[in-house]
Design a protein around this motif. Structure first.
Motif, short mmCIF file in Angstrom:
data_model
loop_
_atom_site.label_atom_id
_atom_site.label_comp_id
_atom_site.label_asym_id
_atom_site.label_seq_id
_atom_site.Cartn_x
_atom_site.Cartn_y
_atom_site.Cartn_z
N TYR A 221 121.30 46.20 -57.27
CA TYR A 221 120.17 45.91 -56.40
C TYR A 221 119.05 46.90 -56.68
O TYR A 221 119.29 47.97 -57.24
N TYR B 103 117.32 27.66 -47.15
CA TYR B 103 117.41 28.13 -48.52
C TYR B 103 117.48 26.91 -49.45
O TYR B 103 117.97 25.84 -49.07
N ASP C 78 116.78 43.25 -47.11
CA ASP C 78 115.61 44.06 -47.49
C ASP C 78 114.52 44.04 -46.44
O ASP C 78 113.45 44.57 -46.65
N LYS D 190 115.78 39.02 -43.27
CA LYS D 190 116.05 38.28 -44.49
C LYS D 190 117.15 38.91 -45.33
O LYS D 190 117.29 40.13 -45.39
N GLN E 66 117.36 30.67 -52.97
CA GLN E 66 115.96 31.04 -52.76
C GLN E 66 115.59 30.76 -51.31
O GLN E 66 115.70 29.63 -50.84
N LEU E 67 115.14 31.77 -50.61
CA LEU E 67 114.73 31.61 -49.22
C LEU E 67 113.41 30.86 -49.16
O LEU E 67 112.43 31.26 -49.80
N SER F 43 118.36 38.79 -49.37
CA SER F 43 118.02 38.36 -50.73
C SER F 43 119.30 38.24 -51.52
O SER F 43 120.14 39.15 -51.51
N GLU G 113 113.85 38.07 -57.92
CA GLU G 113 114.98 38.48 -57.10
C GLU G 113 115.17 39.98 -57.21
O GLU G 113 115.08 40.55 -58.29
N SER G 114 115.49 40.59 -56.10
CA SER G 114 115.72 42.03 -56.12
C SER G 114 117.18 42.36 -56.31
O SER G 114 117.54 43.51 -56.44
N ALA H 297 124.36 39.88 -51.62
CA ALA H 297 123.10 39.75 -50.90
C ALA H 297 122.77 41.08 -50.25
O ALA H 297 123.67 41.81 -49.84
N GLU I 222 108.26 31.68 -47.23
CA GLU I 222 108.47 32.66 -48.29
C GLU I 222 107.83 32.28 -49.61
O GLU I 222 107.50 33.14 -50.42
N SER J 281 117.36 49.08 -48.76
CA SER J 281 118.31 48.12 -48.20
C SER J 281 119.46 48.86 -47.53
O SER J 281 119.98 49.84 -48.08
#
Lengths: 111, 113
Positions: free
Chosen positions: A25, B36, A94, A98, B45-46, A100, A2-3, A91, B59, A30
């Motif tokens: 982050y 997700y 990015d 999407k 989580q995508l 993240s 995860e970013s 969230a 993904e 982003s």
């Protein structure tokens, strides 16, 4: 991996106090960030968003602060209420399509 | 106004059985669609996203697949479920063109036994 991550997994706050939830982050590219609230067994709900050309945005009882220098995002909830008990996710966008998500912070409001 | 529906809300399936979760969006056209997964106490989580009919981006490698047979319909499938597929699955949509706010469904809780 995860970013987007969160500094603390849990936060306990007295009813009526202000809450601050933090998020770090890693992607400096982003340009869009959102805070979501998720109640148990439900889908996440939008709270507030902010674009990278801003450093602060206010909503009803909530304020989001963005510090691009240190890649830090925070959500402030004023006069926390029992209904604010939930998991909060930050969230980041990015890429074009999407978001993240971070791991989430569980907020518990004490009466 | 726009709405999103996903079903079933809960599902208990044996290992090795197939899976089909459905999601539909109403009140908008050409949305971006997302699946997700959320493990207990974890973040989102995508798994898949789609920017148009028949266009699916994956993904993470896994035994799940997604399809978009119609503009506002998104389906998550598996031919043979694994124990590790258990979790809370969330469908979401955003306005087509670029990422903005994601609107989530109420989720589908899958337990694989």
């Amino acid at each position: 991996g995860e970013s987007v991550g969160l500094h603390l997994p849990t936060l306990s706050v007295q009813e009526g106090d202000n809450s601050i939830i933090n998020c770090a982050y890693s992607n400096s590219a982003s340009d869009y960030f959102i805070w979501y609230k998720q109640e148990s067994g439900k889908g996440p709900q939008f709270i507030i968003d902010i674009r990278s050309n801003m450093d602060k945005r206010q909503g009803q009882r909530v304020t989001v602060l963005l510090n691009k220098t240190v890649k830090h995002l925070s959500l402030q909830i004023a006069a926390t209420q029992p209904g604010d008990s939930a998991v909060y996710f930050c969230a980041e966008n990015d890429n074009d399509y999407k978001l993240s998500f971070g791991a989430g912070t569980t907020v518990t409001v004490r009466a | 106004s726009q709405t999103i529906h996903q079903w079933p809300a809960t599902l208990v399936q044996p290992v090795g059985s197939p899976l089909s979760l459905e999601c539909t969006v109403e009140g908008t056209s050409n949305p971006n669609l997302y699946w997700y997964r959320q493990a207990a106490g974890r973040g989102l989580q995508l798994l898949f996203y789609s920017v148009g009919i028949g266009q699916i981006s994956s993904e993470v490698p896994q035994n799940l697949s997604a399809s978009r047979p119609q503009d506002r319909q998104f389906i998550l499938s598996s031919k043979k479920l694994l124990l590790s597929d258990s979790g809370f699955y969330l469908c979401a949509w955003s306005r087509g063109g670029s990422t903005g706010e994601l609107f989530f469904g109420e989720g589908s809780r899958l337990t694989v036994l």
